[in-house]
Design a protein around this motif. Structure first.
Motif, PDB file in Angstrom:
ATOM      1  N   LEU A  41      11.180   3.384  -0.396  1.00  0.00           N
ATOM      2  CA  LEU A  41      10.009   2.421  -0.262  1.00  0.00           C
ATOM      3  C   LEU A  41      10.361   1.392  -1.706  1.00  0.00           C
ATOM      4  CD1 LEU A  41       7.378   3.831   1.301  1.00  0.00           C
ATOM      5  CD2 LEU A  41       8.717   2.191   2.028  1.00  0.00           C
ATOM      6  N   LYS A  42      10.523   0.391  -2.010  1.00  0.00           N
ATOM      7  CA  LYS A  42      10.250  -0.638  -3.699  1.00  0.00           C
ATOM      8  C   LYS A  42       9.238  -0.976  -3.820  1.00  0.00           C
ATOM      9  CE  LYS A  42      15.013  -0.234  -4.507  1.00  0.00           C
ATOM     10  NZ  LYS A  42      16.348  -0.821  -4.309  1.00  0.00           N
ATOM     11  N   MET A  43       8.847  -1.003  -4.569  1.00  0.00           N
ATOM     12  CA  MET A  43       7.347  -2.185  -5.442  1.00  0.00           C
ATOM     13  C   MET A  43       7.807  -3.453  -4.913  1.00  0.00           C
ATOM     14  SD  MET A  43       6.088  -2.618  -9.296  1.00  0.00           S
ATOM     15  CE  MET A  43       6.433  -0.946  -9.578  1.00  0.00           C
ATOM     16  N   GLY A  44       6.828  -3.853  -4.393  1.00  0.00           N
ATOM     17  CA  GLY A  44       6.344  -4.936  -3.511  1.00  0.00           C
ATOM     18  C   GLY A  44       6.867  -4.849  -2.441  1.00  0.00           C
ATOM     19  N   ASP A  45       7.062  -4.257  -1.555  1.00  0.00           N
ATOM     20  CA  ASP A  45       6.868  -3.310   0.001  1.00  0.00           C
ATOM     21  C   ASP A  45       6.418  -4.077   0.408  1.00  0.00           C
ATOM     22  OD1 ASP A  45      10.078  -3.902  -0.562  1.00  0.00           O
ATOM     23  OD2 ASP A  45      10.304  -1.470  -0.103  1.00  0.00           O
ATOM     24  N   LEU A  46       5.716  -4.343   1.563  1.00  0.00           N
ATOM     25  CA  LEU A  46       5.091  -4.586   2.728  1.00  0.00           C
ATOM     26  C   LEU A  46       5.479  -4.271   3.851  1.00  0.00           C
ATOM     27  CD1 LEU A  46       4.625  -8.700   2.346  1.00  0.00           C
ATOM     28  CD2 LEU A  46       3.456  -6.807   0.830  1.00  0.00           C
ATOM     29  N   ILE A  47       4.341  -2.934   4.478  1.00  0.00           N
ATOM     30  CA  ILE A  47       4.455  -2.634   5.476  1.00  0.00           C
ATOM     31  C   ILE A  47       3.233  -2.879   6.293  1.00  0.00           C
ATOM     32  CG2 ILE A  47       3.895  -0.386   6.240  1.00  0.00           C
ATOM     33  CD1 ILE A  47       4.849   0.877   4.114  1.00  0.00           C
ATOM     34  N   PHE A  48       3.508  -3.940   7.930  1.00  0.00           N
ATOM     35  CA  PHE A  48       2.737  -4.003   8.258  1.00  0.00           C
ATOM     36  C   PHE A  48       2.122  -2.752   8.930  1.00  0.00           C
ATOM     37  CE2 PHE A  48       3.915  -8.055   7.181  1.00  0.00           C
ATOM     38  CZ  PHE A  48       2.976  -9.155   8.035  1.00  0.00           C
ATOM     39  N   THR A  49       1.070  -2.602   9.750  1.00  0.00           N
ATOM     40  CA  THR A  49       0.022  -0.952  10.072  1.00  0.00           C
ATOM     41  C   THR A  49       0.011  -0.717  11.333  1.00  0.00           C
ATOM     42  OG1 THR A  49      -1.792  -1.278   8.946  1.00  0.00           O
ATOM     43  CG2 THR A  49      -0.363  -0.500   8.023  1.00  0.00           C
TER      44      THR A  49
END
Length: 204
Positions: free
Chosen positions: A166-174
Motif C-alpha cells: 500500500l502506498k500513500m494516496g491509494d484508495l480502498i473501496f470497502t
C-alpha cells in the motif's frame, strides 16, 4: 495511485446476487482512469445496457505499508470518503459465465466516482458504526453500516498488504450493501455519510 476494491463484504448483498460467501476478502483493482472526481457526471458507456450502482465507504491510505498487522492497520488510513463502484452487470455476467476475468466490467473509464471531500478519521466516533446511503432521484436505494461488513477496515488493510504494498494516496473501496440496481440516463445519484452529503452526480 491505486484503486483497490473489496467484493462480497456484506451478507445481504452476497445473497441478492446469489454469490458464495468468501472466507477471505475478495480483492480486485480499478485503473486510475476509472476515477471520477469533483461530482463530474457519469456518462453511460456504449458497451453495456445494464450499469449498476454500488455505494461504498472508501479509505484513503496515508502511508506506505507491507505485511501490516491488523492491530496497526488503523494508522495506515487517515480519512474516509464515499465512492460508487459502477459495474457493467451484463458484461460481468458474460465474462464470469466463461470463467474469464471481469476487470472490464469493473474498471472501465469513469467507473469509480469518489466524494469531493474525505472526512478525517478523527471525526468518526466509532469506525465500526458508520451509516451511509445512496439516493437515486431522491429515493433511498442502498443503506449500509460499517458494522455489517464481513471484513472490517483493519482486516481489509492487513489482508491486502500481504500481497500488494500500500502506498500513500491509494484508495480502498470497502464493499457495498444490498440494494444495487441499474442506473439510467437522467438519474441523479446522491451519497451520504450519516446525514452529510458527500457525493452528487448526474448520469448522462
Amino acid at each position: 495511485m491505486k484503486i483497490l476494491c473489496i467484493g462480497r463484504n456484506y451478507a445481504e448483498h452476497i445473497a441478492e446476487l446469489q454469490n458464495e460467501t468468501p472466507s477471505a476478502p475478495v480483492v480486485f483493482a480499478k485503473p486510475d482512469t476509472a476515477l471520477l472526481q469533483r461530482n463530474q457526471p457519469f456518462f453511460m458507456p456504449d458497451f453495456s445496457q445494464d450499469i449498476h450502482h454500488e455505494i461504498e465507504l472508501v479509505l484513503r491510505v496515508c502511508k506506505n505499508g507491507k505485511n501490516i498487522e491488523e492491530q496497526f492497520a488503523p494508522t495506515y488510513f487517515d480519512a474516509i470518503g464515499l465512492g460508487i463502484d459502477f459495474t457493467a452487470r451484463d458484461l460481468q455476467s458474460q465474462l464470469k459465465s466463461k470463467g474469464l476475468p471481469w476487470e472490464l466490467a469493473k474498471g472501465f473509464d469513469g467507473s469509480a466516482p469518489i466524494s469531493q471531500t474525505f472526512k478525517p478519521v478523527a471525526d468518526f466516533a466509532d469506525l465500526g458504526n458508520i451509516d451511509f446511503r445512496l439516493e437515486v432521484n431522491g429515493e433511498t436505494r442502498q443503506q449500509g453500516n460499517s458494522g455489517l461488513m464481513l471484513h472490517d477496515f483493519s482486516k481489509i488493510i492487513s489482508y491486502i498488504s500481504r500481497f500488494i504494498t500500500l502506498k500513500m494516496g491509494d484508495l480502498i473501496f470497502t464493499g457495498t450493501p444490498s440494494g444495487v440496481g441499474p442506473v439510467h440516463i437522467g438519474d441523479q445519484l446522491t451519497g451520504f455519510i450519516g446525514e452529510e452529503k458527500m457525493l452528487d452526480l448526474a448520469v448522462k
